[in-house]
Design a protein around this motif. Structure first.
Motif, PDB file in Angstrom:
ATOM      1  N   LEU A 180     -45.856 -64.298  25.547  1.00 41.94           N
ATOM      2  CA  LEU A 180     -45.113 -65.567  25.374  1.00 41.94           C
ATOM      3  C   LEU A 180     -45.665 -66.753  25.990  1.00 41.94           C
ATOM      4  N   THR A 195     -37.195 -60.967  22.209  1.00 37.07           N
ATOM      5  CA  THR A 195     -37.051 -61.455  23.753  1.00 37.07           C
ATOM      6  C   THR A 195     -36.406 -62.494  23.586  1.00 37.07           C
ATOM      7  N   THR A 197     -34.509 -65.931  22.121  1.00 36.69           N
ATOM      8  CA  THR A 197     -35.327 -67.299  22.522  1.00 36.69           C
ATOM      9  C   THR A 197     -33.560 -68.174  23.661  1.00 36.69           C
ATOM     10  N   LYS A 198     -34.559 -69.072  24.617  1.00 42.84           N
ATOM     11  CA  LYS A 198     -33.723 -69.555  24.866  1.00 42.84           C
ATOM     12  C   LYS A 198     -33.321 -71.510  24.980  1.00 42.84           C
ATOM     13  N   SER A 199     -33.238 -71.435  23.420  1.00 42.92           N
ATOM     14  CA  SER A 199     -32.425 -72.291  22.383  1.00 42.92           C
ATOM     15  C   SER A 199     -31.487 -71.549  21.935  1.00 42.92           C
ATOM     16  N   PRO A 202     -34.223 -69.708  16.491  1.00 39.19           N
ATOM     17  CA  PRO A 202     -35.083 -69.550  15.976  1.00 39.19           C
ATOM     18  C   PRO A 202     -36.367 -70.381  16.899  1.00 39.19           C
ATOM     19  N   GLU A 203     -37.015 -70.444  17.537  1.00 39.85           N
ATOM     20  CA  GLU A 203     -38.551 -71.511  18.070  1.00 39.85           C
ATOM     21  C   GLU A 203     -40.129 -71.361  17.118  1.00 39.85           C
ATOM     22  N   TYR A 205     -44.087 -71.777  17.339  1.00 39.55           N
ATOM     23  CA  TYR A 205     -45.043 -72.623  18.540  1.00 39.55           C
ATOM     24  C   TYR A 205     -46.362 -72.205  17.857  1.00 39.55           C
ATOM     25  N   ALA A 210     -40.499 -67.388  16.885  1.00 43.73           N
ATOM     26  CA  ALA A 210     -39.845 -66.603  17.749  1.00 43.73           C
ATOM     27  C   ALA A 210     -38.612 -66.358  17.089  1.00 43.73           C
ATOM     28  N   THR A 213     -32.631 -64.376  18.349  1.00 43.64           N
ATOM     29  CA  THR A 213     -31.447 -65.054  18.834  1.00 43.64           C
ATOM     30  C   THR A 213     -30.282 -64.254  19.027  1.00 43.64           C
TER      31      THR A 213
END
Length: 254
Positions: A180, A195, A197-199, A202-203, A205, A210, A213
């Motif tokens: 990560l 894992t 996601t912080k938001s 979907p994230e 990079y 990632a 959710t």
């Protein structure tokens, strides 16, 4: 003459359903409608963790089994939670794994499958093998990873610098640190779950996408849509305050 396998025109990657059959049903409905609109069958890749925490793990496995049958080329990637269920059905679940599994949501799965109380593992496994033999087949035929074009589909991630063929099963199902926080490109863009996601969306990079959710607690299940070997958009199925399920497309800003 060299024959190369043609890429599917559209791929859906769905991560970490965790027993949320309601959200998955809405997602599969979206996929079916989109398939009809485009007059072509997609490939659907489930990124693992079908079971645990949510209330309807057996139904989720039924849905996934039917989807793999309906859309040729679709596959299940084995998640760490799915691994525990597979080991139970093999009669190979260790004491340590059993303790961890029950702590991490396994009780919900076993209670949904059988009326035997936890930890009557042998009786529960016998019930599952008898009533749901297709679930055994589904788990036994699951993959550790899948390559399609420039994308690699895994549950947790990969160990940077290690060829896919040499990745450990443990890393593919469990890795966080070292993956990560890795910022350099891999041989493939890695689509993964595992894992949250912080938001809680979907994230994207530079080297990975990632998709976890946190469906079991957020009420949001997410899928990535790959068209012609490029990320097109995401689909999210969400539980609203009224109890209805909303299906929407979402495109990240550049």
């Amino acid at each position: 003459m060299i024959i190369t396998e043609s890429l599917p025109s559209i791929v859906y990657a769905i991560a970490d359903v965790h027993g949320r059959a309601d959200l998955l049903e809405a997602m599969l409905g979206y996929i079916a409608a989109d398939s009809n609109d485009h007059h072509s069958k997609p490939v659907v890749i489930f990124l693992g963790d079908l079971v645990d925490r949510g209330p309807h793990s057996p139904k989720v496995l039924d849905q996934v089994y039917s989807t793999l049958d309906l859309y040729p080329g679709s596959r299940l990637i084995l998640g760490n939670h799915d691994f525990y269920l597979r080991e139970l059905l093999r009669g190979a679940l260790t004491y340590e794994d059993a303790v961890n599994w029950m702590d991490w949501g396994g009780v919900a799965t076993l209670s949904a499958y059988s009326t035997w109380p936890v930890p009557a593992f042998e009786n529960i496994a016998a019930d599952i093998r008898r009533v749901f033999p297709h679930h055994v087949d589904l788990l036994e035929n699951a993959l550790s990873f899948k390559e399609i074009g420039r994308f690699c589909f895994v549950h947790a991630g990969i160990r940077p610098g290690v060829q896919l063929a040499n990745q450990s099963e443990y890393d593919l199902r469990w890795i966080r640190a070292g993956f990560l926080d890795h910022i350099d490109v891999h041989d493939h863009v890695v689509l993964h779950g595992h894992t949250i996601t912080k938001s809680l969306r979907p994230e994207v990079y530079s080297n990975r996408i990632a998709l976890d959710t946190g469906a079991y607690r957020t009420g949001r299940l997410s899928a990535a849509v790959i068209r012609r070997d490029e990320l097109s958009h995401f689909v999210c199925t969400e539980l609203t305050e009224s109890g209805a399920i909303r299906v929407g497309e979402w495109r990240p800003s550049n």
